[in-house]
Design a protein around this motif. Structure first.
Motif, PDB file in Angstrom:
ATOM      1  N   PHE A 168      -9.020   8.783  -7.432  1.00 56.15           N
ATOM      2  CA  PHE A 168      -9.981   8.769  -8.542  1.00 56.15           C
ATOM      3  C   PHE A 168     -11.347   8.858  -7.869  1.00 56.15           C
ATOM      4  CE2 PHE A 168      -6.359   6.262 -10.134  1.00 56.15           C
ATOM      5  CZ  PHE A 168      -6.045   6.991 -11.265  1.00 56.15           C
ATOM      6  N   ASP A 172       1.816  -0.260 -20.318  1.00 59.93           N
ATOM      7  CA  ASP A 172       1.522  -1.695 -20.224  1.00 59.93           C
ATOM      8  C   ASP A 172       0.572  -2.157 -21.336  1.00 59.93           C
ATOM      9  OD1 ASP A 172      -0.576  -0.306 -19.209  1.00 59.93           O
ATOM     10  OD2 ASP A 172      -0.810  -1.498 -17.388  1.00 59.93           O
ATOM     11  N   PRO A 179       1.001  -6.373  -5.986  1.00 61.27           N
ATOM     12  CA  PRO A 179      -0.091  -7.140  -6.596  1.00 61.27           C
ATOM     13  C   PRO A 179      -0.955  -6.270  -7.521  1.00 61.27           C
ATOM     14  CG  PRO A 179      -0.542  -6.710  -4.265  1.00 61.27           C
ATOM     15  CD  PRO A 179       0.832  -6.186  -4.538  1.00 61.27           C
ATOM     16  N   ASN A 180      -1.848  -6.883  -8.243  1.00 60.69           N
ATOM     17  CA  ASN A 180      -2.739  -6.156  -9.149  1.00 60.69           C
ATOM     18  C   ASN A 180      -3.462  -5.042  -8.387  1.00 60.69           C
ATOM     19  OD1 ASN A 180      -3.588  -9.272 -10.667  1.00 60.69           O
ATOM     20  ND2 ASN A 180      -2.302  -7.703 -11.537  1.00 60.69           N
ATOM     21  N   HIS A 183       5.423  -8.654 -12.180  1.00 62.67           N
ATOM     22  CA  HIS A 183       4.964  -9.637 -11.194  1.00 62.67           C
ATOM     23  C   HIS A 183       5.959 -10.784 -11.124  1.00 62.67           C
ATOM     24  CE1 HIS A 183       1.008  -7.934 -12.552  1.00 62.67           C
ATOM     25  NE2 HIS A 183       1.100  -7.607 -11.288  1.00 62.67           N
ATOM     26  N   ALA A 235      -2.240  -2.347  -7.100  1.00 65.76           N
ATOM     27  CA  ALA A 235      -1.485  -1.750  -5.976  1.00 65.76           C
ATOM     28  C   ALA A 235      -1.172  -0.275  -6.208  1.00 65.76           C
ATOM     29  CB  ALA A 235      -0.187  -2.523  -5.754  1.00 65.76           C
ATOM     30  N   GLY A 236      -1.034   0.117  -7.480  1.00 70.30           N
ATOM     31  CA  GLY A 236      -0.720   1.519  -7.775  1.00 70.30           C
ATOM     32  C   GLY A 236       0.557   1.713  -8.583  1.00 70.30           C
ATOM     33  N   LYS A 237       1.082   0.627  -9.151  1.00 62.81           N
ATOM     34  CA  LYS A 237       2.332   0.719  -9.927  1.00 62.81           C
ATOM     35  C   LYS A 237       2.139   1.585 -11.176  1.00 62.81           C
ATOM     36  CE  LYS A 237       2.503  -3.761 -10.476  1.00 62.81           C
ATOM     37  NZ  LYS A 237       1.287  -4.167  -9.753  1.00 62.81           N
ATOM     38  N   SER A 238       1.139   1.215 -11.980  1.00 64.88           N
ATOM     39  CA  SER A 238       0.924   1.957 -13.227  1.00 64.88           C
ATOM     40  C   SER A 238       0.540   3.401 -12.957  1.00 64.88           C
ATOM     41  CB  SER A 238      -0.177   1.284 -14.067  1.00 64.88           C
ATOM     42  OG  SER A 238       0.230  -0.005 -14.440  1.00 64.88           O
ATOM     43  N   THR A 239      -0.220   3.627 -11.889  1.00 64.32           N
ATOM     44  CA  THR A 239      -0.605   4.999 -11.538  1.00 64.32           C
ATOM     45  C   THR A 239       0.643   5.824 -11.243  1.00 64.32           C
ATOM     46  OG1 THR A 239      -2.663   4.148 -10.603  1.00 64.32           O
ATOM     47  CG2 THR A 239      -2.032   6.360  -9.936  1.00 64.32           C
ATOM     48  N   ALA A 276      -6.038   5.734  -4.836  1.00 66.56           N
ATOM     49  CA  ALA A 276      -5.162   4.746  -5.495  1.00 66.56           C
ATOM     50  C   ALA A 276      -3.734   4.838  -4.964  1.00 66.56           C
ATOM     51  CB  ALA A 276      -5.182   4.970  -7.006  1.00 66.56           C
ATOM     52  N   PHE A 316     -11.893   7.183  -4.437  1.00 69.13           N
ATOM     53  CA  PHE A 316     -10.967   6.056  -4.281  1.00 69.13           C
ATOM     54  C   PHE A 316      -9.513   6.544  -4.229  1.00 69.13           C
ATOM     55  CE2 PHE A 316      -8.249   2.761  -6.180  1.00 69.13           C
ATOM     56  CZ  PHE A 316      -8.461   1.765  -5.229  1.00 69.13           C
ATOM     57  N   GLU A 326       5.711  -3.221 -16.831  1.00 74.07           N
ATOM     58  CA  GLU A 326       5.605  -4.646 -17.147  1.00 74.07           C
ATOM     59  C   GLU A 326       6.080  -4.996 -18.561  1.00 74.07           C
ATOM     60  OE1 GLU A 326       2.756  -6.881 -15.386  1.00 74.07           O
ATOM     61  OE2 GLU A 326       1.847  -5.270 -14.215  1.00 74.07           O
TER      62      GLU A 326
HETATM   63  N1  LIG Z   1      -8.563   6.116 -14.393  1.00 69.68           N
HETATM   64  C1  LIG Z   1      -8.909   5.463 -13.281  1.00 69.68           C
HETATM   65  N2  LIG Z   1     -10.126   5.630 -12.736  1.00 69.68           N
HETATM   66  C2  LIG Z   1     -10.480   4.998 -11.596  1.00 69.68           C
HETATM   67  N3  LIG Z   1      -9.690   4.135 -10.924  1.00 69.68           N
HETATM   68  C3  LIG Z   1      -8.456   3.919 -11.420  1.00 69.68           C
HETATM   69  C4  LIG Z   1      -8.002   4.559 -12.631  1.00 69.68           C
HETATM   70  N4  LIG Z   1      -6.736   4.159 -12.879  1.00 69.68           N
HETATM   71  C5  LIG Z   1      -6.424   3.286 -11.879  1.00 69.68           C
HETATM   72  N5  LIG Z   1      -7.447   3.145 -11.024  1.00 69.68           N
HETATM   73  C6  LIG Z   1      -7.465   2.302  -9.818  1.00 69.68           C
HETATM   74  O1  LIG Z   1      -6.311   2.567  -9.047  1.00 69.68           O
HETATM   75  C7  LIG Z   1      -5.792   1.376  -8.489  1.00 69.68           C
HETATM   76  C8  LIG Z   1      -4.342   1.214  -8.890  1.00 69.68           C
HETATM   77  O2  LIG Z   1      -4.284   0.879 -10.269  1.00 69.68           O
HETATM   78  P1  LIG Z   1      -2.908   0.642 -11.034  1.00 69.68           P
HETATM   79  O3  LIG Z   1      -3.244   0.480 -12.463  1.00 69.68           O
HETATM   80  O4  LIG Z   1      -1.966   1.717 -10.675  1.00 69.68           O
HETATM   81  O5  LIG Z   1      -2.432  -0.720 -10.387  1.00 69.68           O
HETATM   82  P2  LIG Z   1      -1.193  -1.652 -10.782  1.00 69.68           P
HETATM   83  O6  LIG Z   1      -0.355  -1.790  -9.534  1.00 69.68           O
HETATM   84  O7  LIG Z   1      -0.526  -1.127 -11.989  1.00 69.68           O
HETATM   85  O8  LIG Z   1      -1.891  -3.048 -11.058  1.00 69.68           O
HETATM   86  P3  LIG Z   1      -1.582  -4.191 -12.181  1.00 69.68           P
HETATM   87  O9  LIG Z   1      -0.548  -5.081 -11.577  1.00 69.68           O
HETATM   88  O10 LIG Z   1      -2.888  -4.887 -12.292  1.00 69.68           O
HETATM   89  O11 LIG Z   1      -1.139  -3.517 -13.436  1.00 69.68           O
HETATM   90  C9  LIG Z   1      -6.691   0.241  -8.962  1.00 69.68           C
HETATM   91  O12 LIG Z   1      -7.628  -0.059  -7.952  1.00 69.68           O
HETATM   92  C10 LIG Z   1      -7.385   0.838 -10.172  1.00 69.68           C
HETATM   93  O13 LIG Z   1      -8.678   0.286 -10.336  1.00 69.68           O
END
Ligand SMILES: Nc1ncnc2c1ncn2[C@@H]1O[C@H](COP(=O)(O)OP(=O)(O)OP(=O)(O)O)[C@@H](O)[C@H]1O
Ligand SMILES: [Mg+2]
Length: 335
Positions: A37, A107, A61-62, A216, A64-68, A42, A40, A184
């Motif tokens: 992004f 989520d 952890p929060n 989690h 980490a990149g799961k939702s991505t 991810a 950054f 989740e």
């Molecule tokens: N649209 C976006 N624009 C910028 N950064 C993003 C975007 N989507 C995700 N990120 C960043 O990418 C990283 C991974 O986010 P992601 O949502 O995949 O984490 P996660 O493992 O699902 O966390 P959680 O446990 O909090 O749900 C985070 O640092 C988040 O801020």
């Protein structure tokens, strides 16, 4: 070509080979998957293979990149590099084929104040092109599966969070997908609702679905998943079946020793032994963070007894998934 035709045109071994190969084709194949992004990163080049019929726990952890990762699998987000395939179809090149095969539970849950529960499922069923007559038969079954039959006339916005989660799960199932991507699904649920969710997932597994589920809540995940993948800062730091990952971490074991008497002396004695990294005293005895393996562990017990200490018990505490998670994600880990 029909199955019969293909059978007629081939010798049996070839046919069986192809059939087996089809079954062995992974449900998910991810190679070098990266997502940025802006500046950054991810996701930093993930590799992952998930076989058909597997329940895969995605842990991290929060942030980490799961939702991505899950959004990319659900064709909602384009990767920056690498590829992801679902049942052999690339998510970028064949999104329609992928969407037919997946049920994605995000989520978050949108607002649908104008819908009753049953209408909501009809709406989704219709958007997948399922004819009304079929939906009439299917929707009561789905409501039954997620224990919402008695709420079918309730407005969606009046449902509790746990009920909305279950409705969302039912929505993912309307087109009978082979792969469920659940981000989740148990978050924010009370313990009872979590158990219910777990039971539903078990049932879906028994129906042969492949499931990827992020959470989690690790001990709960351990009970229902076949494999786990741990992701941190956009990299997979460990993948394997739950017990393998626990085994790999058993170099850090916790021993608990109870003695009949001479506790002070034993404490001093143990502190000087090899592989005893840390020693704590509690009301029941001594706790040791032990760096040795089975051989060193049995040697330690022998030394204690040879030195005349009256050992009541000498046991190894099971590392639970929570410990494993903390161990792996504490900064790169040593596996
Ligand atoms: N649209 C976006 N624009 C910028 N950064 C993003 C975007 N989507 C995700 N990120 C960043 O990418 C990283 C991974 O986010 P992601 O949502 O995949 O984490 P996660 O493992 O699902 O966390 P959680 O446990 O909090 O749900 C985070 O640092 C988040 O801020
Ligand atoms: Mg997330």
């Amino acid at each position: 070509m029909s199955t019969i035709e293909s059978l007629e045109n081939k010798d049996l071994p070839t046919f069986i080979y192809e059939l087996e190969n089809e079954e062995m084709k992974p449900m998910i194949e991810i190679r070098g998957l990266a997502k940025s992004f802006g500046t950054f990163h991810a996701l930093k080049g993930i590799d992952l293979t998930i076989a058909k019929g597997t329940v895969f726990g995605f842990v991290g952890p929060n942030g980490a990149g799961k939702s991505t990762t899950m959004s990319i699998l659900a064709t909602l987000l384009a990767p920056s590099e690498g590829y992801a395939k679902v049942d052999g179809f690339d998510v970028t090149k064949h999104p329609h084929e992928v969407r037919k095969r997946i049920g994605y539970m995000p989520d978050f849950f949108g607002v649908y104040d104008q819908f009753k529960t049953v209408e909501y499922l009809h709406f989704y069923g219709a958007s997948y092109g399922i004819p009304k007559a079929e939906r009439e038969a299917l929707i009561p079954q789905l409501l039954e599966l997620v224990n919402l039959s008695d709420k079918k006339e309730a407005y969606v916005d009046t449902l509790s969070r746990g009920m909305k989660q279950r409705l969302c799960l039912a929505r993912c199932l309307v087109h009978d997908p082979d792969l469920l991507i659940l981000d989740e699904p148990a978050s924010g649920l009370d313990p009872r609702a979590r158990i219910e969710m777990r039971e539903i997932l078990k049932e879906l597994k028994s129906m042969g679905k492949t499931i990827i589920i992020s959470s989690h809540i690790l001990p709960e995940l351990a009970e229902m998943v076949d494999e786990i993948g741990v992701i941190e800062h956009g990299s997979m730091v460990a993948v394997g079946n739950v017990s393998d990952i626990q085994m790999r971490l058993r170099v850090k074991r916790f021993l608990h020793i109870r003695l009949h008497d001479r506790l002070d002396e034993a404490e001093q004695f143990l502190r000087d032994r090899p592989y005893v990294n840390r020693l704590l005293r509690d009301e029941n005895g001594l706790q040791i963070h032990f760096g040795g393996q089975d051989e060193e562990q049995s040697a330690l017990l022998l030394e204690l007894i040879t030195a005349g200490f009256r050992v009541i018990s000498f046991s190894e505490a099971q590392t639970n998934l929570e410990d494993v998670f903390l161990e792996i994600t504490k900064g790169g880990g040593d596996i």
